[in-house]
Design a protein around this motif. Structure first.
Motif, PDB file in Angstrom:
ATOM      1  N   VAL A 297     -78.300 -40.409  64.583  1.00 57.38           N
ATOM      2  CA  VAL A 297     -79.501 -41.250  64.586  1.00 57.38           C
ATOM      3  C   VAL A 297     -79.709 -41.843  63.202  1.00 57.38           C
ATOM      4  O   VAL A 297     -79.694 -41.130  62.189  1.00 57.38           O
ATOM      5  N   LYS A 298     -79.868 -43.129  63.166  1.00 54.95           N
ATOM      6  CA  LYS A 298     -80.051 -43.820  61.882  1.00 54.95           C
ATOM      7  C   LYS A 298     -81.490 -43.665  61.419  1.00 54.95           C
ATOM      8  O   LYS A 298     -82.427 -43.834  62.192  1.00 54.95           O
TER       9      LYS A 298
ATOM     10  N   HIS B  34     -88.309 -45.747  54.493  1.00 51.75           N
ATOM     11  CA  HIS B  34     -89.325 -44.708  54.674  1.00 51.75           C
ATOM     12  C   HIS B  34     -89.587 -44.025  53.329  1.00 51.75           C
ATOM     13  O   HIS B  34     -88.660 -43.627  52.623  1.00 51.75           O
ATOM     14  N   LEU B  35     -90.879 -43.901  52.978  1.00 52.04           N
ATOM     15  CA  LEU B  35     -91.226 -43.386  51.644  1.00 52.04           C
ATOM     16  C   LEU B  35     -90.712 -41.955  51.439  1.00 52.04           C
ATOM     17  O   LEU B  35     -90.246 -41.617  50.343  1.00 52.04           O
ATOM     18  N   TRP B  36     -90.776 -41.130  52.473  1.00 54.21           N
ATOM     19  CA  TRP B  36     -90.331 -39.737  52.319  1.00 54.21           C
ATOM     20  C   TRP B  36     -88.822 -39.670  52.108  1.00 54.21           C
ATOM     21  O   TRP B  36     -88.341 -38.921  51.253  1.00 54.21           O
ATOM     22  N   HIS B  37     -88.086 -40.477  52.862  1.00 57.45           N
ATOM     23  CA  HIS B  37     -86.637 -40.492  52.686  1.00 57.45           C
ATOM     24  C   HIS B  37     -86.258 -40.993  51.291  1.00 57.45           C
ATOM     25  O   HIS B  37     -85.327 -40.460  50.665  1.00 57.45           O
ATOM     26  N   ARG B  38     -86.964 -41.992  50.818  1.00 54.56           N
ATOM     27  CA  ARG B  38     -86.697 -42.511  49.462  1.00 54.56           C
ATOM     28  C   ARG B  38     -86.990 -41.444  48.415  1.00 54.56           C
ATOM     29  O   ARG B  38     -86.256 -41.291  47.443  1.00 54.56           O
TER      30      ARG B  38
END
Length: 757
Positions: free
Chosen positions: A480-481, A486-490
């Protein structure tokens, strides 16, 4: 109760059985007797011969080796010759759990009940049972092809009287399980004997204070009792009880997760079956790479090849598409319901229990030898990762349902156009955005590459379905991409310290649901290895008592000769162990709970110097022991037969009151390595018997089981195929208080009648 009443017995019934009985055990709570047959079955029946339940054999050549009821409960432990121990619930006619061991089971039994009030003086925790308040009951399982279980049938190990389950293997390994769930230590008796190559374990018993074990073994030519003390069991029994409750709930939740995933896989296989029947069969007939291209041409240019046109118009049809869409939608709804309700709820429950264990692990004063803070933290992280994978599966299911609806809706429109039918207004026309999305979806039909177990690689055609990869024990083929904005992923990408922080639960995108489940269960198993290892390392042998010496007996005779029984006498605060030391003598060992004093009594069935002339005949001088068992703390039940020459074997039953020989006991200081061979002199049973104490039985009896709480005795005869039940302690005013020759005649008549039936 007078002596005559204590020794009185009355036959309640007799039956010829269709198979030989190898093991028997009476329930302490109910009028239930369990017995194992030579077919490997376990049958539970009432006192009135009504069969309650039959648990089938595990397979050919797998025999029942031991039976034991949990005190005041309907739970039965069964040990098998293949190393399996099953906990069965007679009331619900179901199996609670299964334990597997490496070696054949010698004996399995429940210890006496632990009075928790005696062990709460040093440790109290008011949060012990908060899960009953905070966690709602798990919803019942109702997967496709699976029998529905109501919440009250999802039995917890922790219900019932707290006690140990003790498992003994023929190789001498002893396993302790608190509440039948928490592995609370093991000991290899073979490592503590002088002749490990000439060694037989007969019985191993947990003492009344739950901090030591008595092992009855044959070591070379000697019959010995070995005593092992355990300081961890003694000092940490109270926190262990708390930990065992959590362990039982964790194991129950673990079983629920496994059953839920099994239901999900059954529902998913229905989706796969429907697709294979209709779509995959056609796809496999097409050249590689042509499937996506043909469907994209149909979508973009409205041009259909002859193969697709024939397939859609003649094989699939509009009605077939709608039927397939409804069937797949229904299956997906079942899968989604199981994931969102059952699987997520059980994952939350598991997280709650593991989080509680993490808190307990920080209370090192009480839990230092039982829990590791680092290991519980890792298990908690694995549970967090499992919950995130469950949420990921939910999102994939939602996406698949949406994709399927769009795809099948477009197929219906295409088929209607091919048939030159008008398209109904209720059919949704594709928007430009839908067309772009559908084009990407059709382009991914043949993107799924599957690695086989043998290392080869195959492509899965017509890959409409993306949920199935989560049900396989391999890495995901289509990950899943995630949204890069997304702020949390960054935040995680830019900060390595956060990515590696143990307080944040990892989202392992490459793993399937099955792999994530296996990681969680492996981490949970690691949590409960610590108490087993700590307690196992704390067993210390502090005494060895030689009870008898075998002279010319063969190996087979050693097994058949030794019969033993054990009882923890709460009134006298002692542990009582009785064993046969030859064909006609019994040794009774009585230890105080502090293991500082041993009282010993040696009973001989042969006539002594004070035996009355009436009892001095060939019958009484030729008595041999067949079986023995404690009827209660003050009475020993003996099954005997006579081997007098020129006579058929006659069996007898004797209720021997231990008080009659109290004055004959010798005393020895413990702990100490002693030999009782020349220190204890025999007390002749006929010297102490009244004329009516020895009760004659019909035929040659082979085995018995007794229950002082139920006041019943069951005796096997006729090569273990005839079962006779006697009621004990009959009131004086009843007519049938004695086993006379007339009553023996009645036994014969009744058994003949029952066999004819």
């Amino acid at each position: 109760m007078n002596m005559a009443q204590a020794n009185s017995m009355k036959q309640m019934g007799s039956r010829m059985l269709g198979c030989a009985v190898e093991r028997m055990q009476w329930s302490n709570k109910m009028d239930l007797i369990a017995y194992g047959t030579d077919r490997g079955e376990v049958i539970i029946q009432r006192l009135n011969w009504q069969k309650i339940v039959t648990f089938p054999s595990l397979g050919e050549d797998i025999a029942v080796r031991s039976l034991s009821w949990q005190l005041d409960e309907t739970v039965l432990a069964v040990g098998y010759s293949n190393g399996r121990v099953a906990l069965l619930d007679a009331e619900r006619e179901d199996q609670i759990s299964v334990l597997n061991f490496e070696d054949e089971i010698k004996r399995v039994y429940f210890s006496k009940s632990i009075k928790t009030s005696d062990y709460r003086s040093t440790y109290r925790n008011r949060t012990e049972h908060t899960f009953d308040f905070f966690l709602p009951p798990l919803p019942p399982l109702s997967g496709i092809g699976s029998a529905t279980k109501s919440p009250d049938e999802q039995r917890s190990f922790a219900k019932g009287s707290p006690c140990f389950l003790v498992v003994i293997t023929v190789t001498g390994k002893v396993h302790l399980l608190l509440l039948g769930a928490l592995r609370a230590g093991q000991i290899d008796i073979k490592q503590h004997v002088a002749h490990p190559n000439d060694f037989i374990v007969h019985d191993v018993r947990l003492n009344g204070n739950f901090n030591a074990v008595y092992a009855l073994v044959t070591d070379g030519s000697n019959l010995k009792v070995l005593h092992f003390h355990n300081s961890v069991l003694q000092e940490y029994i109270s926190p262990m009880l708390h930990l065992a409750v959590h362990c039982a709930n964790v194991l129950e939740t673990k079983n629920y997760i496994n059953e839920t995933i099994q239901c999900i896989m059954e529902a998913w296989e229905t989706v796969l079956l429907e697709m294979d029947n209709k779509l995959t069969k056609y796809a496999n007939q097409q050249p590689e790479g042509s499937l996506s291209a043909d469907f994209l041409e149909l979508l973009v240019f409205g041009y259909a090849t002859h193969e697709i046109e024939d397939f859609l118009r003649d094989d699939l049809t509009e009605k077939g598409v709608k039927k397939l869409a409804n069937s797949i939608d229904l299956s997906y709804s079942t899968v989604e319901s199981l994931v969102t309700k059952q699987l997520q709820s059980s994952g939350v429950n598991m997280f709650f229990f593991l989080n509680s264990l993490k808190g307990l692990s920080r209370v090192t004063y009480f839990f230092e030898p039982l829990l590791s803070c680092e290991v519980t933290q890792e298990a908690l992280r694995a549970c967090g990762a499992f919950l995130m994978k469950v949420l990921e599966v939910q999102q994939v299911i939602d996406q698949c349902v949406s994709d399927m609806k769009l795809f099948f809706s477009w197929l219906c429109i295409v088929i209607l156009r091919l048939l030159q039918h008008d398209i109904p207004e209720e059919m949704t026309q594709l928007t430009p955005e839908d067309t772009i999305y559908l084009a990407e979806y059709l382009n991914s039909f043949e993107d799924s590459v599957v690695e086989n177990d043998d290392g080869t690689v195959t492509k899965r055609k017509f890959n409409l379905e993306k949920v199935g990869q989560y049900m396989e024990n391999r890495n995901l083929q289509q990950i899943v991409k995630s949204d890069p904005h997304h702020l949390w992923h960054r935040l995680l990408d830019e900060n390595e310290c956060l990515r590696n922080c143990t307080l944040l639960f990892p989202h392992e995108k490459e793993t399937s649901l099955i792999q994530q489940r296996d990681k969680l269960l492996a981490a949970v198993d690691e949590v409960f290895k610590r108490p087993d290892e700590s307690i196992s390392a704390s067993f210390v042998q502090d005494a060895e008592i030689i009870c008898a010496s075998w002279l010319a007996e063969s190996e087979g005779d050693k097994h058949a000769l030794v019969h033993s029984s054990f009882v923890a006498n709460e009134d006298a605060n002692t542990d009582m162990l009785v064993t046969t030391i030859n064909h006609h003598e019994v040794l009774l060992l009585e230890f105080n709970k502090e293991f500082s004093l041993l009282r010993c009594m040696r009973l001989d069935l042969q006539p002594g110097p004070f035996t009355s002339e009436a009892l001095r005949d060939d019958v009484y001088s030729k008595l041999q022991l067949v079986d023995l068992e404690f009827y209660n703390e003050g009475t020993l039940s003996l099954l005997i037969h006579s081997i007098a020459q020129n006579e058929s074997k006659q069996s007898y039953f004797l209720q021997f009151a231990l008080d009659a020989a109290k004055g004959k006991q010798t005393q020895h200081l413990m702990p100490n390595n002693i030999s009782l061979l020349d220190m204890v002199y025999p007390c002749h049973v006929p010297d102490l018997m009244e004329g009516n104490n020895l009760k004659p039985l019909e035929g040659e009896s082979t085995h018995m089981t007794v229950s002082g709480s139920r006041k019943v005795v069951t005796i096997l005869s006729e090569q273990c195929r005839k079962m006779t039940i006697f009621e004990m302690e009959i009131e004086d005013d009843e007519d049938d208080t004695e086993m006379s020759q007339n009553s023996l005649l009645e036994i014969s008549k009744e058994s003949a009648t029952s066999s004819n039936e």
